[in-house]
Scaffold this active site. Structure first.
Site, short mmCIF file in Angstrom:
data_model
loop_
_atom_site.label_atom_id
_atom_site.label_comp_id
_atom_site.label_asym_id
_atom_site.label_seq_id
_atom_site.Cartn_x
_atom_site.Cartn_y
_atom_site.Cartn_z
N GLY A 1 24.48 4.81 27.53
CA GLY A 1 23.70 5.20 26.06
C GLY A 1 24.69 5.30 25.10
O GLY A 1 24.33 5.75 24.18
N CYS B 1 -4.96 -15.83 28.96
CA CYS B 1 -4.77 -15.82 30.36
C CYS B 1 -5.51 -14.56 30.94
O CYS B 1 -5.75 -14.57 32.30
CB CYS B 1 -3.16 -15.59 30.63
SG CYS B 1 -2.68 -13.98 30.54
N CYS C 1 2.35 -15.55 30.25
CA CYS C 1 1.00 -16.01 30.05
C CYS C 1 0.75 -17.40 30.98
O CYS C 1 -0.13 -17.67 31.67
CB CYS C 1 0.91 -16.16 28.66
SG CYS C 1 -0.67 -16.31 27.93
#
Lengths: 289, 265
Positions: A31, A243, A271
């Site tokens: 981070g 889909c 998809c």
């Protein structure tokens, strides 16, 4: 073509070493934004110059590269970066998430869970989560150093005061390992829960701002919120029209000038995979048997 | 939040002055900012620092509040030297036990953030994470500084100068500080607004038992608010004592000049 005039993956070896050092430091301090000497790349800022440099530093000749832009494999940004590395590094490319070893992404995390050994590289426009709250870089760095993050909640407070809920829908700030507040790049907040505990390495590169930060595998990542306004990973309340998936992140597409619209998965690989497996949505015809 | 506050307040359960300043000096290169300032401040006491522009009042205040690091001397708050204290602890003090009211509310407020957010910032900085509770506290405090709670979502930009200054005070007092630094809090306000602000400050200081160090060049403000006065000239304290004593019977030549310079209406 003059491809041989380039070093492997475009950048020279010294530059890649410098970037790798920044990446290693980033992984050591999850981070934390590590400054690095970002190079000019043959593309404009905002097109992923940071991500491209990180990818270049990570690539080996055996890697299989996937590049997505807002989840899609076939949009301009994705196509051109994929072609760039196919040409300058000669690495294999793929659109299948599971087969890729390095995935460069702009503003999405793939729907398919990533595995150990994969690297996810994010393109980051503005790495500093406190930027629009505190304009001075010297001050934001001090705030990170002193863990002085009250201001981040002021932003969320303002959201609720003005909109009745936390209206931040993308680039939703997270706290990493209970220490650094981090901008996860402009991914939708739907993807935020996937940041934490991910098996793959996540690297973030900001070219213009010259920062690299990282999440090592299985890092604890918490989205900031209030007790009485908890974080909610939201998506459009529809199923994919192609889909039929009800769990993937959706794009809304206007289809004519009379208000018709459709929703489809933003992750094109996910998809297409579902359609190949026989799943059908509202607008995709049943296959003739 | 409660936890953070109680840790600090526990250490204060002791007798003696709240703030002890010993030989505080600050130099800007060869020039003197303030030199050899020493005083004690007791809980609930209001100390005025007066003097003309450039006399080192603001330098002294910044050194006391930890915005500038002094070159010599010590500032002991509740038994701890704030000069040598690590920065995170000093910042923690700065948002719990201490408060700083700037002359210009623009310096002390976030102009792009709503009034409620401004008041809530200190609460959130010490760990408050309940939106409803923060908002309730903010609206309570707006009421206490005579700003209609209906304006909680307005930006400070939309407030008048006096309201901005009152908002700044609310934002500073919301965590229940023990010691407040004020730098010309009434500067730039017209007299009637000044009078209301002084009234408000006096009430808050009395109700909350605040110790205040107030820097001003306005002797009337000092007379109204301060229990004790320090007169500064060229970076040094040239006279100190009870307010009425200093103003009614000034000893130092400069103080006499200062007192006689006030326009009598």
């Amino acid at each position: 073509m003059t491809d041989q005039a380039y070093n492997f993956a475009y950048l020279d070896e010294q530059t890649k070493r410098m970037i790798r050092r920044a990446i290693l430091k980033g992984i050591a301090v999850p981070g934390y934004q590590v400054p690095f000497a970002s190079r000019e790349m043959p593309m404009p800022y905002g097109w992923g110059t940071g991500g491209v440099q990180v990818t270049a530093a990570c690539l080996t000749p055996e890697d299989v590269l996937k590049v997505i832009d807002q989840g899609a494999d076939d949009t301009t940004n994705a196509v051109s970066i994929r072609a760039f590395f196919a040409r300058t590094a000669g690495v294999a490319t793929t659109e299948a998430t599971a087969q890729a070893s390095v995935i460069q992404t702009r503003h999405r995390i793939p729907e398919a869970p990533l595995t150990e050994g994969q690297i996810l590289v994010y393109q980051v426009p503005i790495p500093e989560p406190l930027r629009f709250l505190e304009p001075r870089e010297s001050e934001t760095r001090r705030m990170h150093a002193l863990e002085d993050y009250g201001l981040m909640h002021v932003k969320l407070y303002e959201d609720i005061a003005r909109h009745g809920e936390i209206a931040t829908a993308y680039a939703y700030p997270v706290k990493v390992e209970g220490r650094y507040v981090m901008d996860p790049s402009p991914i939708p907040k739907f993807d935020n829960p996937k940041l934490g505990g991910m098996a793959a390495i996540q690297l973030f590169g900001a070219g213009r701002e010259q920062r690299i930060y990282a999440l090592p595998p299985y890092t604890r990542v918490v989205s900031l919120d209030f007790e009485d306004h908890p974080f909610v990973a939201s998506k459009a309340d529809h199923a994919c029209d192609l889909c039929g998936s009800e769990v993937s992140y959706l794009d809304e597409v206007i289809t004519d000038d009379r208000g018709s619209r459709m929703f489809c998965c933003s992750d094109t690989d996910y998809c297409a995979g579902r359609r190949d497996a026989g799943h059908r949505g509202r607008l995709s015809p049943e296959e003739v048997a | 939040m409660e936890g953070a506050l109680s840790i600090l307040s526990k250490e204060k359960q002791q007798d003696g002055p709240l703030l002890r300043v010993e030989g505080l000096s600050k130099f800007y290169g060869g020039r003197i900012g303030c030199a050899d300032v020493s005083f004690d401040l007791w809980p609930g006491e209001v100390l005025g620092i007066v003097g003309e522009s450039g006399s080192g009042k603001s330098t002294l205040l910044s050194c006391l509040a930890g915005h500038l690091s002094p070159d010599r001397g010590e500032v002991i708050y509740a038994g701890r030297d704030t000069v040598t204290m690590p920065e995170p602890e000093r910042r923690m003090l700065g948002r719990t036990d201490w408060a700083f009211v700037h002359q210009n509310p623009r310096d002390g407020l976030r102009m792009g953030v709503s009034a409620g957010g401004n008041v809530g910032e200190r609460l959130m900085a010490v760990g408050a994470r309940n939106y409803g509770a923060i908002r309730e506290t903010a609206s309570d405090w707006l009421g206490r500084v005579e700003i209609s709670p209906g304006r909680i979502d307005d930006r400070p930009r939309q407030f008048s100068g006096g309201m901005q200054q009152r908002l700044q005070i609310a934002r500073n007092l919301v965590t229940g500080p023990k010691l407040v630094f004020m730098d010309e809090p009434t500067g730039g306000l017209d007299v009637s607004v000044q009078a209301r602000l002084l009234d408000l400050l006096r009430g808050l200081v009395r109700d909350m038992g605040l110790a205040v160090i107030i820097v001003t060049h306005d002797l009337a403000v000092a007379r109204l608010l301060a229990h004790r006065l320090m007169v500064m000239k060229d970076g040094r304290v040239i006279e100190a004592g009870l307010t009425d004593q200093v103003l009614d019977d000034p000893q130092a030549a400069y103080t006499q000049l200062l007192v006689s310079s006030v326009l009598q209406v």
